[in-house]
Design a protein around this motif. Structure first.
Motif, PDB file in Angstrom:
ATOM      1  N   PRO A 171       0.817  -1.209   0.000  1.00 36.18           N
ATOM      2  CA  PRO A 171       0.000   0.000   0.000  1.00 36.18           C
ATOM      3  C   PRO A 171       0.854   1.264   0.000  1.00 36.18           C
ATOM      4  O   PRO A 171       1.953   1.302   0.566  1.00 36.18           O
ATOM      5  CB  PRO A 171      -0.808  -0.117   1.300  1.00 36.18           C
ATOM      6  N   GLY A 172       0.352   2.303  -0.645  1.00 31.55           N
ATOM      7  CA  GLY A 172       1.082   3.567  -0.684  1.00 31.55           C
ATOM      8  C   GLY A 172       0.389   4.571  -1.576  1.00 31.55           C
ATOM      9  O   GLY A 172      -0.796   4.461  -1.884  1.00 31.55           O
ATOM     10  N   GLY A 173       1.150   5.575  -2.010  1.00 30.93           N
ATOM     11  CA  GLY A 173       0.635   6.612  -2.886  1.00 30.93           C
ATOM     12  C   GLY A 173       0.439   6.099  -4.292  1.00 30.93           C
ATOM     13  O   GLY A 173       0.599   4.900  -4.575  1.00 30.93           O
ATOM     14  N   ARG A 204      -5.764   1.001  -2.893  1.00 32.02           N
ATOM     15  CA  ARG A 204      -4.353   1.212  -3.217  1.00 32.02           C
ATOM     16  C   ARG A 204      -3.557   1.724  -2.029  1.00 32.02           C
ATOM     17  O   ARG A 204      -2.417   1.310  -1.788  1.00 32.02           O
ATOM     18  CB  ARG A 204      -4.250   2.215  -4.368  1.00 32.02           C
ATOM     19  N   ASP A 205      -4.138   2.648  -1.229  1.00 34.83           N
ATOM     20  CA  ASP A 205      -3.364   3.239  -0.128  1.00 34.83           C
ATOM     21  C   ASP A 205      -3.506   2.479   1.183  1.00 34.83           C
ATOM     22  O   ASP A 205      -2.935   2.878   2.199  1.00 34.83           O
ATOM     23  CB  ASP A 205      -3.721   4.717   0.064  1.00 34.83           C
ATOM     24  N   THR A 234      -6.309   1.991   2.959  1.00 33.21           N
ATOM     25  CA  THR A 234      -7.471   2.330   3.780  1.00 33.21           C
ATOM     26  C   THR A 234      -8.424   1.141   3.859  1.00 33.21           C
ATOM     27  O   THR A 234      -8.999   0.841   4.913  1.00 33.21           O
ATOM     28  CB  THR A 234      -8.204   3.550   3.207  1.00 33.21           C
ATOM     29  N   GLU A 290      -7.036  12.557  -6.205  1.00 35.29           N
ATOM     30  CA  GLU A 290      -6.640  12.988  -4.865  1.00 35.29           C
ATOM     31  C   GLU A 290      -6.552  14.508  -4.773  1.00 35.29           C
ATOM     32  O   GLU A 290      -6.775  15.081  -3.700  1.00 35.29           O
ATOM     33  CB  GLU A 290      -5.309  12.333  -4.478  1.00 35.29           C
TER      34      GLU A 290
END
Length: 348
Positions: free
Chosen positions: A21-23, A59-60, A62, A334
């Motif tokens: 997961p990340g940006g 993807r991040d 959450t 975003e």
């Protein structure tokens, strides 16, 4: 007379994979093996992919990818929950579709960020020839979400005054158009002048522009339009701390429908704010639950596709990007500068 041979099935395909997961940069292109469909499965060549806020949340980190198991043999961590395409091949026992048929997929399983994919036949519906690929992909999951909020919750819109917070997003614009077409008076909250113009074009009668002061400004519009009674319905895509200010805008026995949290998690809400004196309803519907049943999926997509074909809805395609640029699409979402929906297409 000879018929054209079906296109060959590639041995591998392009996906955008998330290894951790990340940006947006966490999504990386990868070529992965492509298996043939097994019993009850369909191999689809993707033509267009809808980019939705849910994709960002998976993807991040959450939301966990593992909460929705990937089909056997599919990469586990590929985002994407809505796509349209053509059938390349079907597995044993599949008689509902055949090679060349146009199909659409929405909801679990993950994996729409792919040039080809194998899907359970029960998750597919027919996609009309009259609808362009990009329009269908842009409207698919947002349109199903609107169907869920209106028909799944049994809401009446004719003659009602409704407030839509986040009215220029993919779901928001379709919601404004659908509600207006059904006879509702719509107050829209948006973030910029450009988004305001889009909301007005979609049918909003009054538009409020702004950040933290927007709800106060919307409150004044509510007073003017309802004679102080309050709106019948609030549809909220934004969430965040200001969510707790929405009940004050709703008349007794009205309802608040929460379907997003772009501004962050929704804080705890004292049930005493809702009733018994105010007698308000609060709904937090989930699109996956709405279409988990195939009949509901068929009803939702049938209503959406009919509205698109007949011109009742005309979703805004904010941009079409190559699949390899999925990270750019996520950055734009975003930044909250997207009016309508973004679409990805497999790289040429």
């Amino acid at each position: 007379m000879t018929t054209a041979a079906p296109p060959p099935i590639p041995s591998e395909t392009l996906v955008m994979r998330v290894d951790r997961p990340g940006g947006p940069e966490a999504m990386v292109p990868a070529m992965v093996p492509l298996r043939r469909p097994g019993p009850g499965e369909v191999l689809m060549a993707t033509r267009a992919i809808g980019v939705n806020h849910l994709d960002l949340y998976y993807r991040d980190g959450t939301l966990p990818f593992d909460a929705i198991p990937a089909p056997a043999g599919a990469p586990a961590h590929v985002p994407g929950l809505a796509s349209v395409g053509e059938v390349l091949a079907v597995g044993a026992g599949v008689d509902r579709f055949g090679p060349g048929d146009r199909v659409a997929h929405a909801g679990p399983p993950h994996g729409a960020y792919a040039a080809h994919r194998v899907l359970p036949v029960g998750r597919l519906v027919r996609f009309p020839h009259m609808i362009p690929w990009d329009v269908g992909a842009a409207a698919l999951l947002p349109g199903i979400a609107v169907h869920m909020m209106v028909y799944g919750l049994g809401l009446r819109l004719d003659g009602r005054t409704v407030l839509v917070r986040g009215a220029a997003g993919g779901v928001g614009l379709i919601l404004v158009r659908w509600a207006s077409a059904m006879g509702a008076r719509v107050i829209a909250i948006v973030g910029t002048q450009a988004k305001a113009e889009a909301a007005r074009e979609a049918g909003a009668e009054h538009v409020v522009i702004g950040g933290s002061a927007a709800i106060a400004d919307a409150g004044r519009a509510v007073l003017d339009m309802t004679g102080g009674a309050g709106v019948h319905l609030v549809f909220d895509a934004i969430g965040g701390a200001n969510f707790t200010r929405l009940p004050a805008l709703v008349r007794p026995f009205g309802r608040i429908v929460s379907f997003g949290q772009v501004a962050g998690p929704i804080p705890p809400l004292d049930v005493g704010v809702l009733g018994p004196q105010r007698s308000l309803g609060l709904d937090r519907p989930g699109v996956f639950a709405h279409i988990d049943d195939r009949e509901r999926l068929r009803e939702a997509t049938s209503a959406l596709f009919t509205a698109l074909v007949e011109g009742l809805l005309s979703p805004t395609v904010a941009g079409v990007l190559p699949l390899r640029r999925a990270a750019d699409a996520h950055r734009r979402l975003e930044a909250r500068d997207v009016i309508g929906s973004l679409v990805l297409v497999p790289d040429a």
